[in-house]
Design an enzyme around this catalytic site. Structure first.
Site, PDB file in Angstrom:
ATOM      1  N   ASN A 174      75.604  45.726  68.927  1.00 49.46           N
ATOM      2  CA  ASN A 174      75.810  44.986  67.680  1.00 49.46           C
ATOM      3  C   ASN A 174      77.269  44.594  67.491  1.00 49.46           C
ATOM      4  OD1 ASN A 174      73.128  45.207  67.136  1.00 49.46           O
ATOM      5  ND2 ASN A 174      73.366  46.126  65.118  1.00 49.46           N
ATOM      6  N   GLU A 175      78.177  45.450  67.952  1.00 48.07           N
ATOM      7  CA  GLU A 175      79.598  45.150  67.844  1.00 48.07           C
ATOM      8  C   GLU A 175      79.925  43.840  68.573  1.00 48.07           C
ATOM      9  OE1 GLU A 175      83.823  47.529  68.593  1.00 48.07           O
ATOM     10  OE2 GLU A 175      81.922  48.570  68.868  1.00 48.07           O
ATOM     11  N   GLY A 176      79.391  43.692  69.778  1.00 54.70           N
ATOM     12  CA  GLY A 176      79.618  42.479  70.555  1.00 54.70           C
ATOM     13  C   GLY A 176      78.970  41.257  69.936  1.00 54.70           C
TER      14      GLY A 176
END
Length: 431
Positions: A174-176
């Site tokens: 999700n960070e990416g």
């Protein structure tokens, strides 16, 4: 507050020579005009509305607060980002693993920024979130949860809206994806018509992410596992992204791995040596709440060639996507940007375009002159060599690949935080 108007009256009388009655009339007109202006600021034309959101980024080396001001027009479309107020504090929450109350204190201090930025009448309608990244992912679960509990307590005491699941550890995928959404939103590529997007390279302290929209089906078909492909829905379209987060390949975690200190015991008496450090260098270095004794190798070799051999083992296991060259413009930020500034490759305000070979050339210069010319940091040789190795031998970028190094886009911080905020309001259905 009552003496304010008489004092203002006296000041105006002294300066303008008007009578009391004339000044009172002028003040009344001014008050009425302000009263007319304020509603128009909170209710823009065309039935649009202003709203706010507060996002905390709890990274491995610092905690950052983003206070966003949005203007929402047509409810079917993404809002316009009107402003961002940004502030950061070091160290990260993970440094307080044994003193979780300090994590709460850090967040409480940063919330003052939100209180100054968001109008008081909007506090109860303004959601507040904290998403922790690799710093907390690397901690034992019980210590990470103790930190999150303290943050939740501070949120619950605050005057802001606290949604369910407001304090969590975000997974690397999700960070990416959310960083990709942020950058493509800010560069105007996130709409129904676009086929051209930008890729992102994010280098944090504990993890690193690569995310882009593939043009070739083979890129998706050749991934080692399905975890490298993620989808999200927007404008009745599904974006299928190549994305992966490598936990342990952030810049600080890579230092540990290069030094052979990752998961090591006996930190009180052990000294971790590296040919990436100046031969006569010896000091303490802290990361993730632990302190390490580090030094150069006075009897061994130093310099770029030997340093490269050390960091090469750290990037093994990173998958090289089938397509990289000419498929996307890549924006690189976080520690990519910071170290490029430290090495004198780009301007610290405006950033700039760099080829991968520029990192390599400057890494060689820094490493081979460590003894003669002390740099801004004794770790600069190690960091620049690692970035070079990560880009070339890790992800497989060519030396001629051009990267856009940036800290801000349209005066907004380049990070996943904006994407996470948009996800909350628009439910992008990441899967």
């Amino acid at each position: 507050m009552k003496p304010t108007v008489p004092l203002l009256l006296l000041a105006l009388l002294a300066v303008t020579g008007l009578s009391r009655a004339q000044v009172r009339t002028a003040l009344l007109d001014l008050t009425n005009s302000i009263g007319n202006v304020l509603p128009s600021l909170s209710r823009p034309a065309n039935h649009s509305r202003i709203f706010y959101a507060v996002m905390f980024d709890a990274g491995s080396t610092g905690t950052r607060i983003h206070v966003y001001t949005f203007i929402q027009g047509d409810s079917e479309e993404l809002p316009v980002l009107d402003n961002e107020m940004f502030h950061s504090i070091k160290p990260g929450l993970s440094a307080y693993a044994d003193f979780p109350e300090m994590a709460g204190h850090t967040v409480r201090m940063l919330l003052k920024v939100a209180k100054k930025t968001v109008p008081r009448l909007e506090w109860k309608r303004t959601p507040v979130f904290l998403r922790a990244t690799a710093g907390l992912r690397l901690l034992p679960a019980e210590k990470a949860q103790a930190l999150l509990y303290q943050v939740q307590h501070v949120f619950d005491e605050s005057p802001f809206l606290v949604p369910g699941n407001s304090v969590t550890i975000m997974n690397g995928t999700n960070e990416g994806i959310l960083a990709w959404i942020s950058l493509n939103f800010l560069t105007g590529h996130l709409n129904a018509q676009t086929k051209k997007t930008v890729g992102i390279l994010d280098l944090g302290g504990g993890s690193t992410q690569i995310t882009f929209l593939p043009k070739l089906r083979k890129t998706i078909e050749s991934v080692p596992v399905t975890d490298y492909i993620a989808r999200f829905d927007i404008f009745n379209s599904t974006f299928e992204l190549y994305t992966y987060s490598y936990l342990g390949n952030g810049l600080m975690a890579a230092r540990l791995a290069t030094l052979g200190a990752l998961g090591a015991e006996g930190l009180e008496w052990r000294i971790f040596k590296s040919s990436c450090l100046p031969k006569k260098f010896r000091d303490e270095w802290s990361f993730g709440g632990l302190t390490y004794h580090v030094s150069g190798d006075p009897e061994g070799y130093a310099g770029f060639k030997f340093c490269y051999q050390e960091v090469l083992k750290v990037v093994k296991g990173i998958h090289q996507p089938y397509e990289l060259e000419d498929s996307n413009v890549f924006y690189a930020f976080s520690y990519y940007f910071d170290r490029a500034v430290d090495a004198g490759l780009i301007d610290g305000v405006h950033g700039g375009m760099l080829e991968v070979r520029d990192f390599k050339k400057r890494a060689k210069e820094v490493c081979n002159k460590m003894t003669k010319y002390p740099s801004i940091s004794p770790f600069l040789c190690m960091d620049m060599t690692y970035i070079t190795c990560l880009l070339k031998d890790g992800f497989g970028f060519k030396e001629s690949t051009v990267l856009q190094l940036t800290k801000k886009v349209n005066n907004v911080e380049a990070s996943w935080a904006l994407g996470a905020t948009l996800d909350h309001f628009h439910n992008l259905k990441i899967h």
